[in-house]
Design an enzyme around this catalytic site. Structure first.
Site, short mmCIF file in Angstrom:
data_model
loop_
_atom_site.label_atom_id
_atom_site.label_comp_id
_atom_site.label_asym_id
_atom_site.label_seq_id
_atom_site.Cartn_x
_atom_site.Cartn_y
_atom_site.Cartn_z
N ASP A 83 0.85 -1.20 0.00
CA ASP A 83 0.00 0.00 0.00
C ASP A 83 0.89 1.25 0.00
O ASP A 83 1.77 1.40 0.86
CB ASP A 83 -0.87 -0.04 1.28
CG ASP A 83 -1.98 0.98 1.29
OD1 ASP A 83 -2.42 1.39 0.20
OD2 ASP A 83 -2.43 1.35 2.40
N HIS A 184 -7.83 9.88 3.53
CA HIS A 184 -7.43 8.85 4.49
C HIS A 184 -7.81 9.29 5.91
O HIS A 184 -7.95 10.48 6.18
CB HIS A 184 -5.92 8.62 4.43
CG HIS A 184 -5.49 7.95 3.17
ND1 HIS A 184 -4.93 8.62 2.11
CD2 HIS A 184 -5.55 6.65 2.79
CE1 HIS A 184 -4.66 7.76 1.13
NE2 HIS A 184 -5.04 6.56 1.51
N GLY A 216 -9.10 5.57 0.99
CA GLY A 216 -9.82 6.37 1.97
C GLY A 216 -11.29 6.00 2.06
O GLY A 216 -12.16 6.85 2.13
P1 13P Z 1 -9.10 4.68 5.32
O1 13P Z 1 -8.24 5.58 6.15
O2 13P Z 1 -10.36 5.33 4.91
O3 13P Z 1 -9.33 3.36 5.97
O4 13P Z 1 -8.29 4.40 3.95
C1 13P Z 1 -7.26 3.43 3.93
C2 13P Z 1 -6.48 3.48 2.67
O5 13P Z 1 -6.84 4.09 1.70
C3 13P Z 1 -5.23 2.72 2.66
O6 13P Z 1 -4.53 2.88 1.47
O1 G3H Z 2 -2.80 5.01 3.57
C1 G3H Z 2 -2.96 4.90 4.76
C2 G3H Z 2 -3.17 3.59 5.42
O2 G3H Z 2 -4.22 3.72 6.35
C3 G3H Z 2 -1.91 3.08 6.05
O3 G3H Z 2 -1.60 3.82 7.17
O4 G3H Z 2 0.82 4.27 6.82
O5 G3H Z 2 -0.22 4.55 9.07
O6 G3H Z 2 0.13 2.26 8.10
P1 G3H Z 2 -0.13 3.73 7.82
ZN ZN Z 3 -4.61 4.79 0.65
#
Ligand code: 13P
Ligand code: G3H
Ligand code: ZN
Length: 316
Positions: A83, A184, A216
């Site tokens: 991610d 996010h 998000g």
């Molecule tokens: P949320 O913060 O809405 O859960 O989004 C997570 C996300 O997009 C991780 O890449």
């Molecule tokens: O993109 C955001 C995701 O919620 C991941 O969050 O980078 O704090 O693990 P993080």
């Molecule tokens: Zn994201």
């Protein structure tokens, strides 16, 4: 079966009008909660790992946990996805570590730099049998340690559909995260949520069959927000994406929906509840256990919101 990439999942999701849930994992309990939900609901699954998760839990622990999930669920297609990869080197490392999908997120760079870096990742990943997600347009909220756009600015940085077509053609990317008004984190909107479904429609018209990704996409469920606020937390203004909007997007070209905040809130709410109701408790199993159960129930519910419950077999 082994870890899979997202090709078949997205093909089926697009064709049959649903989206696959991409859930962020940071430890064993979160992973177990998600995996036990998909095992019961027979749903395809994307487990995603951020750079923060990699440095928190270490890749070897996370990979070992996911390997167990895969071995114990041979009838479920599971993808391990990076991610928000920020550099070629991070994406390359993840490809080498056995990820079956990586995201290169250069959405904050210029259009040309975003294309150049994405192309470089696509070349390396494809040569190694790994699929790539990129991002065009900008989201708000906090992402890794970077603070994104403010609420006011989000709607001014939506993905441009014509640019999206050019981006996809020039990079050869497998899926595209689009900015349609989400952010996010737990504070996505200050007033009534508004999403740009017309952006999804326009892209789908120009490149039919191409899978889009919605970041998000947590809903900030009332149940967990209320528990957190009741038991000493402070998130009174938290607001997420309404679940009807997630379902609507899932029936369109959106094939992957990212959820992290809702997992965090379920976990936090249950731990707070146990601490408040039994201040003498100090056995981690007594609060992580209920937290894991809450995650499982929440994910089961989400799989129906996304429409991917019962779709594991067709994605194999
Ligand atoms: P949320 O913060 O809405 O859960 O989004 C997570 C996300 O997009 C991780 O890449
Ligand atoms: O993109 C955001 C995701 O919620 C991941 O969050 O980078 O704090 O693990 P993080
Ligand atoms: Zn994201």
């Amino acid at each position: 079966m082994a870890l899979v990439d997202t090709k078949k999942m997205f093909e089926m999701a697009y064709k049959n009008g649903y989206a696959v849930g991409a859930f962020n994992v940071n430890n064993m309990e979160i992973t177990q909660g998600i995996v036990s939900a998909i095992a019961e609901e027979k749903s395809p699954l994307i487990l995603q790992i951020s750079r923060g998760a990699r440095s928190y839990a270490s890749m070897s622990y996370l990979k070992a946990i996911i390997d167990v999930a895969v071995a114990e669920n041979p009838d479920i297609p599971i993808c391990m996805h990076l991610d928000h990869g920020d550099t070629f080197e991070t994406c390359k490392q993840c490809v080498d570590d056995g990820f079956t999908s990586v995201m290169i997120d250069c959405s904050h760079h210029s259009f040309e730099d975003n294309i150049a870096l994405t192309k470089q990742v696509v070349e390396y990943a494809h040569a190694n049998g790994v699929v790539v997600e990129a991002e065009l347009g900008q989201l708000g909220g906090i992402e890794e340690d970077v603070v994104g756009l403010s609420h006011e600015d989000v709607m001014n940085h939506l993905t441009d559909p014509d640019q999206a077509v050019e981006f996809v053609k020039r990079t050869g990317v497998d899926s595209l995260a689009v900015a349609i008004g989400t952010s996010h984190g737990a504070y996505k909107f200050k007033t009534a949520p508004k999403l740009a479904f017309d952006v999804i429609e326009a892209i789908a018209e120009k490149i039919p069959g191409f899978p889009l990704v919605m970041h998000g996409s947590s809903s900030v469920l009332k149940e967990f927000k209320d528990l957190i606020n009741k038991y000493g937390g402070k998130m009174p203004d938290a607001m997420g994406v309404p679940e009807e909007a997630i379902t609507r997007a899932s029936k369109m070209a959106v094939c992957k929906v990212n959820i992290d905040t809702d997992l965090r809130m379920a976990l936090t709410a249950k731990i707070r509840q146990v601490y408040a109701e039994n201040p003498a408790e100090f056995d981690p199993r007594k609060y992580l256990g209920p937290a894991r159960e809450a995650i499982k129930a929440m994910v089961k519910h989400k799989l129906h919101v996304l429409g991917c419950a019962g779709k594991a077999a067709e994605c194999l």
